[in-house]
Design a protein around this motif. Structure first.
Motif, PDB file in Angstrom:
ATOM      1  N   GLU A 115      29.136   0.844 -95.670  1.00 31.48           N
ATOM      2  CA  GLU A 115      28.527   2.154 -95.453  1.00 31.48           C
ATOM      3  C   GLU A 115      27.010   2.042 -95.251  1.00 31.48           C
TER       4      GLU A 115
ATOM      5  N   ASN B 195      34.173   6.402 -96.596  1.00 36.26           N
ATOM      6  CA  ASN B 195      34.761   5.884 -97.833  1.00 36.26           C
ATOM      7  C   ASN B 195      35.148   4.410 -97.658  1.00 36.26           C
TER       8      ASN B 195
ATOM      9  N   ILE C 146      35.814  11.937-102.073  1.00 35.01           N
ATOM     10  CA  ILE C 146      35.982  11.182-100.825  1.00 35.01           C
ATOM     11  C   ILE C 146      36.480   9.768-101.106  1.00 35.01           C
ATOM     12  N   GLU C 147      35.927   9.111-102.131  1.00 29.77           N
ATOM     13  CA  GLU C 147      36.352   7.753-102.450  1.00 29.77           C
ATOM     14  C   GLU C 147      37.781   7.710-102.971  1.00 29.77           C
TER      15      GLU C 147
ATOM     16  N   LEU D 162      28.470   9.625 -93.946  1.00 29.04           N
ATOM     17  CA  LEU D 162      29.235   9.202 -95.121  1.00 29.04           C
ATOM     18  C   LEU D 162      30.555   8.593 -94.666  1.00 29.04           C
TER      19      LEU D 162
ATOM     20  N   LYS E 203      26.866  16.395-105.477  1.00 31.83           N
ATOM     21  CA  LYS E 203      26.916  15.249-104.576  1.00 31.83           C
ATOM     22  C   LYS E 203      27.831  14.160-105.138  1.00 31.83           C
ATOM     23  N   ARG E 204      27.674  13.867-106.449  1.00 31.94           N
ATOM     24  CA  ARG E 204      28.530  12.856-107.068  1.00 31.94           C
ATOM     25  C   ARG E 204      29.992  13.291-107.053  1.00 31.94           C
TER      26      ARG E 204
ATOM     27  N   SER F 292      31.441  15.250-104.796  1.00 32.48           N
ATOM     28  CA  SER F 292      31.933  15.094-103.426  1.00 32.48           C
ATOM     29  C   SER F 292      32.207  13.629-103.106  1.00 32.48           C
ATOM     30  N   GLU F 293      31.296  12.744-103.524  1.00 34.93           N
ATOM     31  CA  GLU F 293      31.494  11.324-103.260  1.00 34.93           C
ATOM     32  C   GLU F 293      32.728  10.795-103.986  1.00 34.93           C
TER      33      GLU F 293
END
Length: 396
Positions: free
Chosen positions: A56, A45, A25-26, A43, A18-19, A21-22
């Motif tokens: 968000e 960015n 994306i960021e 979600l 998850k981290r 992927s985040e």
């Protein structure tokens, strides 16, 4: 204890993914939004937060329409999503739609791309028929910033407009001088001299047409962000009938039949020059590529609920192959057989049509088959002012 350790390990792996992927994306500079199958935001960015003006945490669980406030922008996004959904359904390959979003006193342009996230677990459509299907579990909406390319295109257009304007004055003087010589005011001309002057005058007229087209396109591009005055009203039937009357002699000379079908008493909030420019350019192209004995039909319809004006021009001409149908709307592009001559044309007519159409958040589509003719279909979003008889249709 082993089960608890195994569960903790799995949870740790899930959190790491998850981290990861985040972080990915960021790191993307362009706005990106992720929605679930029900259309609720999962979600987004920081770039998406910037163009929507919503954080968000505040936006989570909202549908896309609640993330933007401007009505025109919402309409652009809705139409872009409809087009993207149509492409996904039919597996077509066309250019992604473009939307404009005001941000910090500046208009930014984005190509809107939509992607589907498919579940790896197939489902069955019914208990009796075991047909496997892959359900959609999410939708990814990606805004690609093309503002820089738009600005470069504007610089190029401004340069072409300035050069064209400088060309126009000396060209006018040259044309007047040729007219004086051709009229014999300064002396009688022999046949050879008269032919040379007539040829030069024809070349000057073609160059003047090119300059007019360049200036028209530059003027449209430079004023594309200015709203039209609400006092500019358009009587659709009257405007098109006047245009048809002016073009009919050329059609009669070539032996091509021209037909018009349009609603009566349809008045729109739109300058007449815009509609006339769209139709005249489409009809000029149709006449060039339709042989003697052919037919060209103009059909106009208006959908009140969507405030959408649909105009189609259908010909029985030579048609356009599929490979060329995408690029014919670009500037300075001509698609024609090698033995086909169109003097005075440099491929700006359809570019002008596209530019006017974009002002009304519309679209231009083409349906064509080689040897069977073409249909150009233009859709414009424009408000109706008055319609006394919406169902009446006048045919000339």
């Amino acid at each position: 204890e082993r089960l608890r350790q195994f569960e903790a390990m799995n949870i740790n792996q899930i959190l790491q993914e998850k981290r990861k992927s985040e972080a990915i994306i960021e790191s993307i500079e362009d706005p990106l939004l992720l929605f679930d199958a029900g259309g609720q935001l999962l979600l987004m960015n920081h770039a998406a937060e910037a163009i929507t003006g919503i954080t968000e945490q505040t936006a989570l669980g909202r549908p896309l329409r609640q993330l933007f406030r401007d009505k025109n922008m919402l309409r652009d996004i809705d139409r872009a999503l409809e087009q993207a959904a149509h492409v996904l359904k039919n597996e077509e390959r066309i250019d992604p739609p473009i939307v404009s979003i005001p941000h910090k006193g500046r208009v930014r342009y984005f190509r809107l791309r939509v992607g589907r996230i498919i579940s790896s677990q197939p489902t069955t459509s019914s208990a009796n028929v075991q047909e496997e299907a892959q359900p959609i579990v999410g939708v990814l909406v990606f805004f690609t910033d093309i503002t820089h390319f738009k600005e470069l295109d504007k610089l190029k257009s401004d340069f072409i407009a300035k050069v064209s304007h400088e060309f126009r004055t000396p060209l006018t003087s040259m044309t007047m001088a040729l007219d004086i010589l051709h009229a014999g005011i300064l002396g009688v001309l022999n046949p050879e001299q008269r032919d040379i002057i007539a040829t030069s005058k024809g070349d000057a007229e073609r160059l003047a047409k090119l300059i007019r087209d360049l200036l028209t396109l530059a003027r449209l591009e430079s004023t594309s962000q200015r709203p039209e005055s609400p006092d500019e009203l358009l009587d659709v039937a009257e405007t098109l009938e006047q245009l048809i009357r002016s073009l009919r002699p050329m059609y009669l000379e070539k032996g091509v039949e021209l037909r018009l079908s349009t609603p009566e008493d349809l008045i729109l909030v739109m300058p007449s020059e815009h509609l006339a420019s769209i139709v005249s350019n489409l009809l000029s192209n149709a006449l060039k590529f339709t042989p003697t004995g052919g037919e060209v039909r103009v059909h106009v319809a208006y959908e009140k609920e969507r405030e959408e004006l649909e105009l189609s021009v259908t010909d029985t001409g030579i048609g356009i192959i599929a490979e060329d149908q995408k690029r014919i709307f670009d500037k300075f592009v001509q698609v024609k057989p090698t033995n086909f001559s169109t003097p005075g044309s440099v491929g700006l007519g359809l570019a002008i049509v596209t530019e006017i159409t974009s002002r009304y958040r519309g679209s231009v589509q083409i349906e064509s088959m080689p040897g069977k003719g073409s249909t150009f279909r233009v859709r414009l979003i424009v408000a109706e002012f008055e319609s006394a008889n919406q169902d009446a249709v006048k045919t000339t």
